[in-house]
Design a protein around this motif. Structure first.
Motif, PDB file in Angstrom:
ATOM      1  N   LEU A 293       6.117  10.627 -49.051  1.00  0.00           N
ATOM      2  CA  LEU A 293       5.763  12.043 -49.158  1.00  0.00           C
ATOM      3  C   LEU A 293       5.530  12.632 -47.774  1.00  0.00           C
ATOM      4  O   LEU A 293       4.721  12.120 -46.998  1.00  0.00           O
ATOM      5  CB  LEU A 293       4.505  12.224 -50.010  1.00  0.00           C
ATOM      6  N   ASP A 294       6.244  13.681 -47.488  1.00  0.00           N
ATOM      7  CA  ASP A 294       6.116  14.394 -46.211  1.00  0.00           C
ATOM      8  C   ASP A 294       5.059  15.490 -46.357  1.00  0.00           C
ATOM      9  O   ASP A 294       4.421  15.620 -47.412  1.00  0.00           O
ATOM     10  CB  ASP A 294       7.503  14.938 -45.810  1.00  0.00           C
ATOM     11  N   ILE A 295       4.894  16.332 -45.325  1.00  0.00           N
ATOM     12  CA  ILE A 295       3.709  17.207 -45.227  1.00  0.00           C
ATOM     13  C   ILE A 295       3.420  18.129 -46.414  1.00  0.00           C
ATOM     14  O   ILE A 295       2.295  18.578 -46.561  1.00  0.00           O
ATOM     15  CB  ILE A 295       3.748  18.063 -43.937  1.00  0.00           C
ATOM     16  N   SER A 461       4.844   4.540 -37.230  1.00  0.00           N
ATOM     17  CA  SER A 461       4.389   5.487 -36.212  1.00  0.00           C
ATOM     18  C   SER A 461       5.586   6.051 -35.469  1.00  0.00           C
ATOM     19  O   SER A 461       6.586   5.374 -35.281  1.00  0.00           O
ATOM     20  CB  SER A 461       3.461   4.772 -35.228  1.00  0.00           C
ATOM     21  N   ARG A 462       5.469   7.304 -35.032  1.00  0.00           N
ATOM     22  CA  ARG A 462       6.540   7.892 -34.240  1.00  0.00           C
ATOM     23  C   ARG A 462       6.301   7.632 -32.760  1.00  0.00           C
ATOM     24  O   ARG A 462       7.218   7.375 -31.999  1.00  0.00           O
ATOM     25  CB  ARG A 462       6.625   9.407 -34.494  1.00  0.00           C
ATOM     26  N   SER A 463       5.046   7.696 -32.353  1.00  0.00           N
ATOM     27  CA  SER A 463       4.748   7.474 -30.949  1.00  0.00           C
ATOM     28  C   SER A 463       4.157   6.080 -30.764  1.00  0.00           C
ATOM     29  O   SER A 463       3.813   5.406 -31.741  1.00  0.00           O
ATOM     30  CB  SER A 463       3.757   8.533 -30.478  1.00  0.00           C
ATOM     31  N   GLY A 477      12.399   9.104 -34.706  1.00  0.00           N
ATOM     32  CA  GLY A 477      12.171  10.540 -34.749  1.00  0.00           C
ATOM     33  C   GLY A 477      13.345  11.373 -35.228  1.00  0.00           C
ATOM     34  O   GLY A 477      14.229  10.899 -35.949  1.00  0.00           O
ATOM     35  N   ASP A 478      13.338  12.627 -34.761  1.00  0.00           N
ATOM     36  CA  ASP A 478      14.206  13.649 -35.345  1.00  0.00           C
ATOM     37  C   ASP A 478      15.611  13.655 -34.742  1.00  0.00           C
ATOM     38  O   ASP A 478      15.980  14.544 -33.969  1.00  0.00           O
ATOM     39  CB  ASP A 478      13.564  15.026 -35.153  1.00  0.00           C
ATOM     40  N   ASN A 479      16.400  12.685 -35.150  1.00  0.00           N
ATOM     41  CA  ASN A 479      17.784  12.594 -34.666  1.00  0.00           C
ATOM     42  C   ASN A 479      18.661  13.628 -35.367  1.00  0.00           C
ATOM     43  O   ASN A 479      18.205  14.392 -36.221  1.00  0.00           O
ATOM     44  CB  ASN A 479      18.303  11.164 -34.900  1.00  0.00           C
ATOM     45  N   ASN A 535      15.958   6.349 -45.336  1.00  0.00           N
ATOM     46  CA  ASN A 535      16.831   7.512 -45.450  1.00  0.00           C
ATOM     47  C   ASN A 535      15.922   8.732 -45.436  1.00  0.00           C
ATOM     48  O   ASN A 535      14.963   8.806 -46.193  1.00  0.00           O
ATOM     49  CB  ASN A 535      17.622   7.407 -46.767  1.00  0.00           C
ATOM     50  N   HIS A 536      16.218   9.642 -44.507  1.00  0.00           N
ATOM     51  CA  HIS A 536      15.338  10.804 -44.359  1.00  0.00           C
ATOM     52  C   HIS A 536      16.177  11.992 -43.923  1.00  0.00           C
ATOM     53  O   HIS A 536      17.209  11.817 -43.270  1.00  0.00           O
ATOM     54  CB  HIS A 536      14.274  10.506 -43.300  1.00  0.00           C
ATOM     55  N   THR A 537      15.756  13.177 -44.272  1.00  0.00           N
ATOM     56  CA  THR A 537      16.425  14.372 -43.762  1.00  0.00           C
ATOM     57  C   THR A 537      15.442  15.527 -43.694  1.00  0.00           C
ATOM     58  O   THR A 537      14.374  15.490 -44.306  1.00  0.00           O
ATOM     59  CB  THR A 537      17.673  14.714 -44.611  1.00  0.00           C
TER      60      THR A 537
HETATM   61  C1  GLC Z   1       8.438  15.677 -37.742  1.00  0.00           C
HETATM   62  C2  GLC Z   1       8.887  14.275 -38.137  1.00  0.00           C
HETATM   63  C3  GLC Z   1       9.783  14.348 -39.339  1.00  0.00           C
HETATM   64  C4  GLC Z   1       9.041  15.038 -40.474  1.00  0.00           C
HETATM   65  C5  GLC Z   1       8.584  16.428 -40.040  1.00  0.00           C
HETATM   66  C6  GLC Z   1       7.713  17.092 -41.068  1.00  0.00           C
HETATM   67  O1  GLC Z   1       9.518  16.433 -37.309  1.00  0.00           O
HETATM   68  O2  GLC Z   1       9.504  13.637 -37.068  1.00  0.00           O
HETATM   69  O3  GLC Z   1      10.193  13.057 -39.721  1.00  0.00           O
HETATM   70  O4  GLC Z   1       9.859  15.126 -41.591  1.00  0.00           O
HETATM   71  O5  GLC Z   1       7.833  16.318 -38.838  1.00  0.00           O
HETATM   72  O6  GLC Z   1       6.552  16.400 -41.298  1.00  0.00           O
END
Ligand code: GLC
Length: 809
Positions: A293-295, A461-463, A477-479, A535-537
């Protein structure tokens, strides 16, 4: 001209000119066991032998500060060192190294015991300071290559390039962007058949120059703090990584489910959508273990909250998902919304958990939720508060924590220099703490969630900074959904592996934009051979689930994810190995074929090994033919079992349905039957593929319950499997540990062993075996296939007892 020579002369003798000065001559030396304390004209230093192959060099202008590191967790091991002093130099001798420290001026050089230079300061430049910036210059050796440095763009060989470490948010970054999100100031140099590692443990902004714009030196330096580096020698790069992770620590075993396929998107909501994704994965028989789950799951992006409209009962939802074999991962960002009445913020404020300006007011920056305060993960108070808050997710049925935006990222990306961090009781500014923020967030999430779950958490973690492997996996990260981003991703993961981070992944399919069908399929195939398959977008992009690109794509992707699941015993054993020796699963060819110039060519630099058995040759999704390089040894085509001789390049036709994958002759590969998720039991037979070769191999097979820490108390099943082509035998070693394997039988599948007599001896009394001379399916992801003509794959099934079993052929 005269003036110029005068300046050079001053530098050489170490006297300062203007703001530049080097260390100067050594004026006094104290020897304390394996350690030298040095005073120079313009600096002080400490040189410490950490092991026969590791030497640490510390230098500063006035005095050495607190000896503290966020990265290094293990100190020196008792090492015999001979110290010899002459008026010119001090020589340190260990079993493996000779280190000569010249006195006039201070200059360090590392040699093999037989006197070959491995690495030496550049005469005349050595280590010098410009104000508080410190740099060490190393003589550029003839033909020297540089690899590693973690999440860094560019080719495999970084010679001719320079890099900066300053963790940065990089939405949709270009393939030449530097710096990216994480700092791993550790690289490996290669020349004349020698290799060494340099780890610069300094959390300030650091810069590396691998002979960019100069034919004279390579250099590394920092914008503040000490020159503090570890020189690590090793016969093989593997040894250097093992030594490096001996210092900075190793990954703990992650939960088995996190090795499965992970379905992400920015963002899945509401609950019905999450359930639809889960159901579709099951209906379409795409094996999967995770949904993320994203933000948008949060209430207005406020960390540690749920949007109750979208997710009225998170615990009930995760229970439903668990019944279907899915684990839930949620994103957490460090920014805590500054809002009266928001309990998380108010408790953090009360606990003094946030980073502050020098006037003691909280630093407030803008990010997803609006104006936010930021936890101080570099102090006990900040971490204790975070760990308590995060524990709530355990009762919501969450299994994984995804740490994002922890560079720290704020809108505008201009966090002030003067923000103060606790720094474990010795307050330090943003300039010193920036690069270790992400590491400490991951650490705090790991510690807090591990305790709350009482089982292995999955942490992403991203960082990060050196040592991140102790707590977390990382993704890049955001490729962008572009062909060269996919190939860059492969190199980034290999570079991260070189920096001691084994658990790595990328946004498979691409975060920004949308891939072509060919690119999508190719990426999912490559992703199936990534340690972490995610898998993410992005938020406004086309869906990226395995069914989003048409039926044919779905079928191919299903084949490869299924292969990933059948390979779980192999992958999990490799993960176990990484916990023991720090070695990565995704291995650049530079690890095993270090001195073979061909592997560094741009045509072949993306090829990698997945574990020690598989060589994957990634190509874009649009090419019809590909040039593949086969390093020394023989290689089996994964799909046909055809044997290809090494030391040559071959042109191979490329089709969308097949990713070129080869198995190294002599390899051992355990597999299981197909399952749809890791909680589903495979059949009771472990399939053990062995590929004939002139050189055999060893494989440590490892199993445990996959979720608890009971393995630390001996609850594991581990055996060494050895293939010895000289003695013509395969040995299943005696089992160690108390865990009962889930497999009752082991079916050996012998590739290319001819059809001579097979005997199984040395077994414990009472155990049974049968020799079956029938071909078995190869790895053909399209289904069962027969062996090529004249080539037999034979099977022998033995009972999986804890005793040794020897198969002779
Ligand atoms: C950042 C993250 C990405 C995520 C987005 C929203 O850009 O790198 O993976 O989907 O934030 O949370």
């Amino acid at each position: 001209m005269k003036k110029y020579l005068f300046v050079i002369g001053l530098l050489f003798t170490g006297r300062s000119f203007g703001q530049v000065h080097s260390a100067g001559n050594v004026t006094s030396v104290k020897v304390k066991g394996p350690q030298l304390m040095l005073t120079m004209q313009h600096a002080v230093g400490e040189i410490t032998v950490y092991s026969p192959t590791i030497v640490r060099v510390r230098l500063d202008q006035h005095s050495l500060g607190r000896d503290f590191s966020y990265a290094v967790v293990n100190g020196p091991v008792a090492t015999h060192v001979d110290v010899n002093q002459t008026p010119e130099a001090i020589t340190l001798l260990t079993d493996s190294l000779k280190v000569i420290i010249a006195r006039k001026p201070f200059h360090v050089a590392f040699f093999t015991r037989d006197g070959r230079v491995i690495n030496e300061d550049e005469q005349g430049l050595n280590t010098s300071w410009v104000n508080s910036f410190v740099t060490t210059y190393k003589h550029l050796q003839e033909g020297e290559r540089f690899i590693g440095l973690g999440e860094k763009v560019g080719g495999l060989d970084k010679r001719g390039n320079g890099y900066t470490n300053w963790n940065s948010d990089n939405f949709g970054y270009r393939t030449d962007k530097d710096p990216l999100y994480a700092t791993f100031p550790f690289y490996i140099g290669i020349h004349h058949g020698l290799r060494y590692g340099i780890f610069l443990d300094n959390s300030w902004q650091t810069d590396f120059n691998f002979g960019a714009s100069t034919d004279r030196f390579s250099s590394f330096g920092a914008h503040g703090g000490e020159m503090n580096y570890y020189f690590i020698a090793g016969a093989r790069i593997d040894d250097i990584i093992t030594s490096y992770t001996g210092l900075t620590g190793r990954m703990k075993l992650p939960p088995l489910w996190s090795l499965g396929y992970q379905q992400n998107r920015y963002s899945y909501y509401p609950e019905t959508e999450v359930m639809r994704i889960a159901q579709t994965l099951r209906e379409k028989k795409i094996p999967a273990d995770g949904i993320t789950l994203d933000i948008h799951y949060m209430d207005k992006y406020k960390v540690f909250t749920w949007d109750k409209q979208r997710f009225p009962d998170p615990a009930a939802m995760s229970a439903k998902l668990a019944d279907m074999g899915f684990k839930l991962t949620v994103i957490v960002d460090p920014g805590v919304k500054r809002e009266e009445g928001y309990g998380v913020y108010e408790r953090g404020k009360k606990e003094g958990a946030f980073i502050k300006y020098p006037d003691s007011t909280d630093y407030i920056g803008q990010v997803w939720p609006g104006w936010c305060a930021f936890p101080d993960f570099t102090g006990v108070k900040g971490r204790a508060w975070w760990e308590k808050e995060i524990s709530k997710y355990a009762s919501d049925g969450v299994s994984g924590i995804w740490n994002d935006m922890n560079e720290i990222s704020t809108w505008g990306q201009k966090m002030p220099d003067n923000v103060l961090f606790n720094n474990e009781g010795e307050p330090a500014t943003h300039l010193q703490m920036h690069n270790v923020y992400g590491l400490n967030m991951a650490r705090s999430s790991f510690e807090g969630f591990k305790q709350a779950l009482n089982r292995r958490p999955f942490i992403l973690s991203r960082s990060g900074y050196a040592g991140l492997q102790r707590y977390s996996a990382i993704w890049t990260g955001d490729n962008r959904a572009e062909e060269d981003h996919m190939l860059l991703g492969v190199r980034l993961l290999c570079n991260l592996g070189l920096a001691g981070i084994p658990f790595t992944g990328m946004d498979v399919g691409g975060f920004t934009g949308g891939p072509s069908v060919g690119l999508y399929v190719r990426w999912m195939q490559i992703g199936s051979f990534n340690p972490y398959m995610r898998n993410h977008t992005g938020v406004n992009t086309k869906s990226s689930e395995p069914w989003s690109y048409g039926e044919q794509a779905t079928e191919i992707v299903r084949n490869y994810i299924s292969l990933r699941y059948r390979l779980l015993p192999y992958a999990y054993s490799n993960f176990y190995e990484a916990t023991q020796n720090g070695l990565p699963l995704m291995r650049t060819l530079a690890l095993d074929y270090t001195d073979d110039a061909a592997i560094y060519r741009s045509a072949f630099e993306n090829q990698f090994m997945y574990g020690r058995a598989f060589m994957v040759a990634p190509f874009t999704g649009s090419e019809g033919f590909g040039n593949i390089y086969f390093p020394a040894g023989n290689w089996f085509d994964l799909y046909t079992d055809q044997v290809i001789k090494g030391g040559q390049e071959l042109v191979s036709p490329l089709t969308m349905s097949k990713l070129p994958v080869y198995v190294k002759a002599g390899s051992i590969v355990p597999m299981q039957s197909l399952v749809q998720h890791t909680a589903e039991k495979p059949t009771d037979t472990l399939l053990l593929h062995v590929y004939a070769g002139d050189q055999g191999s060893d494989f440590v097979y490892y199993e445990d319950d996959g979720f608890s820490y009971n393995y630390e108390k001996g609850d594991f099943f581990r055996r060494r499997i050895t293939y010895d082509p000289v003695l013509r035998q395969i040995i299943l070693g005696k089992v160690e540990g108390q865990y009962a394997s889930k497999f009752k039988f082991i079916k050996l599948a012998l590739h290319g062993f001819g059809d001579g007599k097979l005997t199984v001896g040395g077994q414990a009394a009472g155990s049974e075996f049968e020799a079956l001379l029938t071909p078995v399916s190869k790895f053909d992801p399209q289904g069962e296939a027969n062996a090529p003509e004249g080539h037999t794959i034979r099977t022998v099934t033995v009972r999986n007892t804890s005793q040794e079993a020897i198969l002779k052929y």
